[in-house]
Write an enzyme that holds these catalytic residues in place. Structure first.
Site, PDB file in Angstrom:
ATOM      1  N   HIS A  32       0.870  -1.186   0.000  1.00 21.90           N
ATOM      2  CA  HIS A  32       0.000   0.000   0.000  1.00 21.90           C
ATOM      3  C   HIS A  32       0.904   1.232   0.000  1.00 21.90           C
ATOM      4  O   HIS A  32       2.146   1.090   0.032  1.00 21.90           O
ATOM      5  CB  HIS A  32      -0.945  -0.023   1.207  1.00 21.90           C
ATOM      6  CG  HIS A  32      -0.258  -0.253   2.524  1.00 21.90           C
ATOM      7  ND1 HIS A  32       0.577   0.676   3.094  1.00 21.90           N
ATOM      8  CD2 HIS A  32      -0.258  -1.323   3.359  1.00 21.90           C
ATOM      9  CE1 HIS A  32       1.047   0.216   4.237  1.00 21.90           C
ATOM     10  NE2 HIS A  32       0.568  -1.014   4.422  1.00 21.90           N
ATOM     11  N   GLU A  33       0.299   2.403   0.018  1.00 26.99           N
ATOM     12  CA  GLU A  33       1.075   3.651  -0.066  1.00 26.99           C
ATOM     13  C   GLU A  33       2.119   3.771   1.049  1.00 26.99           C
ATOM     14  O   GLU A  33       3.133   4.431   0.881  1.00 26.99           O
ATOM     15  CB  GLU A  33       0.152   4.872  -0.037  1.00 26.99           C
ATOM     16  CG  GLU A  33      -0.300   5.360  -1.394  1.00 26.99           C
ATOM     17  CD  GLU A  33       0.841   5.759  -2.342  1.00 26.99           C
ATOM     18  OE1 GLU A  33       1.819   6.381  -1.890  1.00 26.99           O
ATOM     19  OE2 GLU A  33       0.753   5.424  -3.539  1.00 26.99           O
ATOM     20  N   HIS A  35       4.023   1.370   2.290  1.00 26.37           N
ATOM     21  CA  HIS A  35       5.233   0.705   1.796  1.00 26.37           C
ATOM     22  C   HIS A  35       5.903   1.562   0.715  1.00 26.37           C
ATOM     23  O   HIS A  35       7.120   1.700   0.672  1.00 26.37           O
ATOM     24  CB  HIS A  35       4.892  -0.650   1.168  1.00 26.37           C
ATOM     25  CG  HIS A  35       4.282  -1.644   2.120  1.00 26.37           C
ATOM     26  ND1 HIS A  35       2.984  -2.076   2.009  1.00 26.37           N
ATOM     27  CD2 HIS A  35       4.799  -2.289   3.190  1.00 26.37           C
ATOM     28  CE1 HIS A  35       2.734  -2.957   2.963  1.00 26.37           C
ATOM     29  NE2 HIS A  35       3.806  -3.101   3.702  1.00 26.37           N
ATOM     30  N   GLN A 153       9.601  -2.224  16.147  1.00 24.12           N
ATOM     31  CA  GLN A 153      10.397  -2.968  15.168  1.00 24.12           C
ATOM     32  C   GLN A 153      11.668  -2.191  14.805  1.00 24.12           C
ATOM     33  O   GLN A 153      12.767  -2.747  14.769  1.00 24.12           O
ATOM     34  CB  GLN A 153       9.558  -3.216  13.917  1.00 24.12           C
ATOM     35  CG  GLN A 153      10.317  -3.826  12.766  1.00 24.12           C
ATOM     36  CD  GLN A 153       9.367  -4.305  11.681  1.00 24.12           C
ATOM     37  OE1 GLN A 153       8.792  -5.383  11.778  1.00 24.12           O
ATOM     38  NE2 GLN A 153       9.190  -3.502  10.651  1.00 24.12           N
ATOM     39  N   ARG A 187      -3.622  -4.802   7.041  1.00 25.78           N
ATOM     40  CA  ARG A 187      -4.741  -5.357   7.809  1.00 25.78           C
ATOM     41  C   ARG A 187      -6.025  -4.542   7.683  1.00 25.78           C
ATOM     42  O   ARG A 187      -7.108  -5.052   7.983  1.00 25.78           O
ATOM     43  CB  ARG A 187      -4.380  -5.441   9.296  1.00 25.78           C
ATOM     44  CG  ARG A 187      -3.287  -6.450   9.565  1.00 25.78           C
ATOM     45  CD  ARG A 187      -2.751  -6.283  10.964  1.00 25.78           C
ATOM     46  NE  ARG A 187      -1.477  -6.982  11.085  1.00 25.78           N
ATOM     47  CZ  ARG A 187      -1.342  -8.234  11.488  1.00 25.78           C
ATOM     48  NH1 ARG A 187      -2.393  -8.901  11.856  1.00 25.78           N
ATOM     49  NH2 ARG A 187      -0.166  -8.802  11.546  1.00 25.78           N
TER      50      ARG A 187
HETATM   51  P1  AMP Z   1       5.039  -4.980   6.549  1.00 28.57           P
HETATM   52  O1  AMP Z   1       4.858  -5.381   5.128  1.00 28.57           O
HETATM   53  O2  AMP Z   1       3.762  -4.728   7.278  1.00 28.57           O
HETATM   54  O3  AMP Z   1       5.993  -5.882   7.298  1.00 28.57           O
HETATM   55  O4  AMP Z   1       5.751  -3.565   6.504  1.00 28.57           O
HETATM   56  C1  AMP Z   1       6.947  -3.380   5.800  1.00 28.57           C
HETATM   57  C2  AMP Z   1       7.514  -2.025   6.135  1.00 28.57           C
HETATM   58  O5  AMP Z   1       6.572  -1.018   5.772  1.00 28.57           O
HETATM   59  C3  AMP Z   1       7.793  -1.848   7.641  1.00 28.57           C
HETATM   60  O6  AMP Z   1       9.006  -1.123   7.802  1.00 28.57           O
HETATM   61  C4  AMP Z   1       6.626  -1.036   8.088  1.00 28.57           C
HETATM   62  O7  AMP Z   1       6.910  -0.228   9.224  1.00 28.57           O
HETATM   63  C5  AMP Z   1       6.378  -0.161   6.869  1.00 28.57           C
HETATM   64  N1  AMP Z   1       5.012   0.358   6.880  1.00 28.57           N
HETATM   65  C6  AMP Z   1       3.860  -0.347   6.979  1.00 28.57           C
HETATM   66  N2  AMP Z   1       2.800   0.484   7.037  1.00 28.57           N
HETATM   67  C7  AMP Z   1       3.301   1.740   6.978  1.00 28.57           C
HETATM   68  C8  AMP Z   1       2.728   3.043   6.989  1.00 28.57           C
HETATM   69  N3  AMP Z   1       1.413   3.229   7.093  1.00 28.57           N
HETATM   70  N4  AMP Z   1       3.552   4.105   6.909  1.00 28.57           N
HETATM   71  C9  AMP Z   1       4.908   3.939   6.814  1.00 28.57           C
HETATM   72  N5  AMP Z   1       5.515   2.753   6.800  1.00 28.57           N
HETATM   73  C10 AMP Z   1       4.726   1.658   6.874  1.00 28.57           C
END
Ligand code: AMP
Length: 283
Positions: A32-33, A35, A153, A187
């Site tokens: 999503h945006e 990422h 994290q 999610r």
């Molecule tokens: P995930 O795929 O959920 O493991 O997230 C991968 C990376 O994207 C992690 O470093 C997350 O912190 C980051 N991330 C996920 N959602 C957001 C968001 N809304 N804003 C900024 N970074 C995000």
């Protein structure tokens, strides 16, 4: 954009590109945006941007949560390519955890036992630290981009980079939000329209706490109790509303900037997290 599925292929692809800066964005897909904001940040200064897409089974404490995790390869590749990713590393589980795999990277101490560690179990951070270390070894990036949304994290990854002496600069990017304030998350797609409406209480509580702090409130107990009551009134089941110092993640009783305020809560069956940093820059 090149898609590679093995560590050997990744290394070979990156070899001729190492004279420039390599930026790395680890993800579990369902892009999503939020990422993509990490990709845009990497694009600004790095010559090559690598994204990994890997749903890491070892960091899920709940098998149902792992099974429910959205996987949509072609959509993710389309988004990654449009955002400007050069190389997508998309391994199978066996590539990252070959038969007989028996090493765990464990960041010990409170950083991994409080908050998400307490809620999801310390295995969560063992799984995360192990896969991040493996990915760092495979990509060998100059810079790694993580989101502030998963605040704990990035604190754990910072510790890991320091302890292992990895030559990687950690870049933490701001939380990307939908127009209504909800932090973007894979999610969110699981929320019904009614649940999504209720979920907006999470950022509202965080912003309410920030406003109260700006207007002079310093006492954590009152901010905490009010916030918790607001969440419960909205029919949200809070796991924690915590006020901690952002480096050691130790609980504070008085808001002294910088203070990190974090929420983990369940809206229906969906567990969401969000946070806000109270510091002098964000007054
Ligand atoms: P995930 O795929 O959920 O493991 O997230 C991968 C990376 O994207 C992690 O470093 C997350 O912190 C980051 N991330 C996920 N959602 C957001 C968001 N809304 N804003 C900024 N970074 C995000």
């Amino acid at each position: 954009m090149r898609v590679v599925r093995t560590i050997a292929d990744l290394r070979e692809t990156l070899h001729p590109l190492r004279s420039g800066l390599v930026g790395f964005v680890p993800t579990m897909g369902a892009l999503h945006e939020g990422h993509l904001s990490l990709v845009y940040a990497a694009r600004e200064t790095c010559n090559t941007v690598v994204m990994s897409i890997f749903v890491n089974p070892t960091q899920f404490n709940d098998p149902a949560d792992l099974a429910a995790y959205t996987r949509d390869e072609s959509r993710d590749l389309e988004l990654a390519s449009t955002a400007g990713v050069d190389i997508v590393f998309m391994p199978e589980v066996e590539e990252m955890y070959p038969e007989g795999f028996s090493t765990v990277v464990h960041v010990s101490g409170p950083l991994t036992t409080v908050l998400e560690g307490a809620s999801r179990g310390t295995k969560h951070f063992d799984g995360m630290a192990t896969i991040v270390t493996k990915l760092f070894n495979a990509v060998m990036p100059d810079r790694a981009y993580f989101g502030a949304k998963d605040a704990q994290q990035s604190v754990v990854v910072r510790q890991l980079i320091r302890d292992l002496g990895l030559p990687i600069e950690l870049v933490v990017c701001p939380t990307s939000r939908d127009a209504d304030g909800l932090a973007r998350s894979s999610r969110n797609a699981r929320l019904s329209p009614e649940e999504r409406e209720r979920a907006l209480t999470i950022p509202a509580v965080l912003l309410g706490i920030r406003d109260a702090w700006r207007s002079g409130v310093r006492d954590v107990a009152s901010l905490h109790d009010n916030g918790l009551a607001q969440l419960k009134n909205a029919g949200i089941v809070p796991e924690y509303l915590a006020f901690v110092d952002p480096i050691r993640l130790e609980a504070v009783e008085t808001v002294t900037p910088p203070t990190l305020v974090l929420i983990a809560a369940k809206v229906g069956a969906t567990r969401l997290i969000d946070n806000v940093l109270l510091d002098d820059e964000h007054v």
